[in-house]
Design an enzyme around this catalytic site. Structure first.
Site, mmCIF file in Angstrom:
data_model
loop_
_atom_site.group_PDB
_atom_site.id
_atom_site.type_symbol
_atom_site.label_atom_id
_atom_site.label_comp_id
_atom_site.label_asym_id
_atom_site.label_seq_id
_atom_site.Cartn_x
_atom_site.Cartn_y
_atom_site.Cartn_z
ATOM 1 N N LYS A 20 0.862 -1.304 -0.002
ATOM 2 C CA LYS A 20 0.011 -0.107 0.323
ATOM 3 C C LYS A 20 0.745 1.688 -0.346
ATOM 4 O O LYS A 20 0.654 2.167 -0.657
ATOM 5 C CB LYS A 20 -0.595 0.503 1.002
ATOM 6 C CG LYS A 20 -1.961 -0.674 1.572
ATOM 7 C CD LYS A 20 -2.900 -1.267 2.494
ATOM 8 C CE LYS A 20 -2.405 -1.409 3.901
ATOM 9 N NZ LYS A 20 -2.036 -2.493 3.913
ATOM 10 N N ARG A 95 -10.267 0.562 7.910
ATOM 11 C CA ARG A 95 -9.476 -0.683 8.078
ATOM 12 C C ARG A 95 -10.896 -1.737 8.943
ATOM 13 O O ARG A 95 -10.605 -2.662 9.701
ATOM 14 C CB ARG A 95 -8.110 -0.592 9.178
ATOM 15 C CG ARG A 95 -7.258 -0.828 8.378
ATOM 16 C CD ARG A 95 -5.896 -0.278 9.871
ATOM 17 N NE ARG A 95 -4.978 -1.994 8.821
ATOM 18 C CZ ARG A 95 -3.758 -1.042 8.956
ATOM 19 N NH1 ARG A 95 -3.646 -0.064 8.514
ATOM 20 N NH2 ARG A 95 -2.528 -2.041 8.577
ATOM 21 N N ARG A 173 -1.255 -9.232 12.892
ATOM 22 C CA ARG A 173 -1.581 -9.121 12.026
ATOM 23 C C ARG A 173 -2.646 -8.901 10.499
ATOM 24 O O ARG A 173 -3.458 -8.470 10.236
ATOM 25 C CB ARG A 173 -0.940 -7.789 11.277
ATOM 26 C CG ARG A 173 -0.086 -7.214 12.026
ATOM 27 C CD ARG A 173 1.071 -6.390 11.582
ATOM 28 N NE ARG A 173 1.382 -5.796 10.781
ATOM 29 C CZ ARG A 173 2.612 -5.400 9.694
ATOM 30 N NH1 ARG A 173 3.822 -6.161 11.070
ATOM 31 N NH2 ARG A 173 2.888 -4.865 8.695
HETATM 32 P P1 ADP Z 1 0.643 -2.199 7.987
HETATM 33 O O1 ADP Z 1 -0.724 -2.241 6.853
HETATM 34 O O2 ADP Z 1 1.756 -3.328 6.647
HETATM 35 O O3 ADP Z 1 0.389 -3.198 8.579
HETATM 36 P P2 ADP Z 1 0.162 -0.001 8.905
HETATM 37 O O4 ADP Z 1 1.585 1.790 8.124
HETATM 38 O O5 ADP Z 1 -0.751 0.538 7.861
HETATM 39 O O6 ADP Z 1 0.744 -1.032 7.728
HETATM 40 O O7 ADP Z 1 0.384 -0.040 9.844
HETATM 41 C C1 ADP Z 1 0.773 -0.179 11.212
HETATM 42 C C2 ADP Z 1 -0.378 -0.847 12.455
HETATM 43 O O8 ADP Z 1 -0.727 0.633 13.143
HETATM 44 C C3 ADP Z 1 -1.246 -1.317 12.015
HETATM 45 O O9 ADP Z 1 -0.972 -2.913 12.318
HETATM 46 C C4 ADP Z 1 -2.036 -0.799 13.453
HETATM 47 O O10 ADP Z 1 -2.150 -1.351 14.298
HETATM 48 C C5 ADP Z 1 -2.324 1.137 13.430
HETATM 49 N N1 ADP Z 1 -3.363 1.203 12.252
HETATM 50 C C6 ADP Z 1 -2.751 1.477 10.909
HETATM 51 N N2 ADP Z 1 -4.073 2.084 10.537
HETATM 52 C C7 ADP Z 1 -4.934 1.535 11.203
HETATM 53 C C8 ADP Z 1 -6.669 2.528 11.419
HETATM 54 N N3 ADP Z 1 -6.730 2.683 9.795
HETATM 55 N N4 ADP Z 1 -6.860 0.699 12.222
HETATM 56 C C9 ADP Z 1 -6.130 1.315 13.164
HETATM 57 N N5 ADP Z 1 -5.114 0.665 13.571
HETATM 58 C C10 ADP Z 1 -4.273 1.190 12.019
#
Ligand code: ADP
Length: 224
Positions: A20, A95, A173
């Protein structure tokens, strides 16, 4: 670069490690839009010593979702800073269904850029992922190597491994994605939001052709 006249409003959606951030940052440059990456915002926040920072860290480091009220507030604030007339790509938001409902109140999403990547590939990719501490560029020690090991090609910054890119947290995750985020695909479909699907089938697939195809598709459908 395209002018962004059409104000693209897109959601980049897919499992952790689907790419992403990699695709969103390339689209940002090529289309002149902004990207909002909630994960990046939380990693920045986690460097602070505040109560909120500690709370967020507790979730992120376990591979759990940060509570909706926190995420929605962060998104609202960031979205309000997008200059008028500029498009945006949301990377990692929404999410949950709750987040998608909140987003509906804030903006009308044109398209979901869906990344279709098998689990085995995600696990391989995430365990060898490295990120620049300074500019956030993403590398992979196997397939997207920097010229000099441990050093960012773009800015000379130091590369590091995210604390949630370890096998146990990666598994968590992926489970969280299946249970809490994947149902959003049905939600977007019910709301008649169109999809542009990009499929990855091998570890050594370079990002550029995928990004170029996304742009072609977005142009064809009149979104950029
Ligand atoms: P990835 O998609 O590789 O898991 P991200 O950098 O998008 O990595 O997200 C890392 C972490 O940040 C997630 O595992 C979660 O804990 C938190 N996070 C990010 N975006 C959200 C969201 N929209 N809602 C809840 N938690 C989030």
């Amino acid at each position: 670069m395209l002018t962004g006249e059409k104000e693209l409003k897109a959601v980049m959606f897919g499992p952790p490690g689907a790419g992403k951030g990699t695709y969103a940052s390339r689209l940002q440059k090529k289309l002149g839009v902004e990207t909002i990456a909630t994960g990046d915002i939380f990693r920045e926040l986690m460097k602070e010593k505040s109560g909120l920072a500690l709370k967020v860290k507790g979730y992120v480091e376990k591979g759990l979702l940060v509570p909706d009220d926190v995420v929605i507030e962060v998104l609202k604030q960031r979205l309000s800073k997008i200059p008028k007339g500029k498009g945006f790509i949301l990377d990692g938001f929404p999410r949950t269904i709750e987040q998608a409902k909140a987003l509906e109140e804030l903006a009308k999403i044109d398209v979901v850029l869906l990344l279709d990547v098998p689990d085995w590939l995600i696990i391989e990719r995430l365990s060898s992922r490295r990120i620049c501490r300074n500019c956030g560029t993403v590398y992979n020690t196997r397939f997207l190597k920097p010229t000099v090991e441990g050093v960012c090609d773009k800015c000379g910054g130091q590369l590091y491994q995210r604390s949630d890119d370890n096998p146990d947290v990666i598994k968590k995750r992926l489970q969280v994605y299946q249970e809490q985020s994947k149902p959003l695909l049905d939600y977007f479909e019910r709301k008649n939001v169109p999809f542009v699907v990009s499929k990855t089938t091998s570890l050594d697939q370079p990002p550029e052709p995928i990004v170029d195809r996304m742009i072609e598709e977005l142009k064809k459908r009149g979104f950029v």
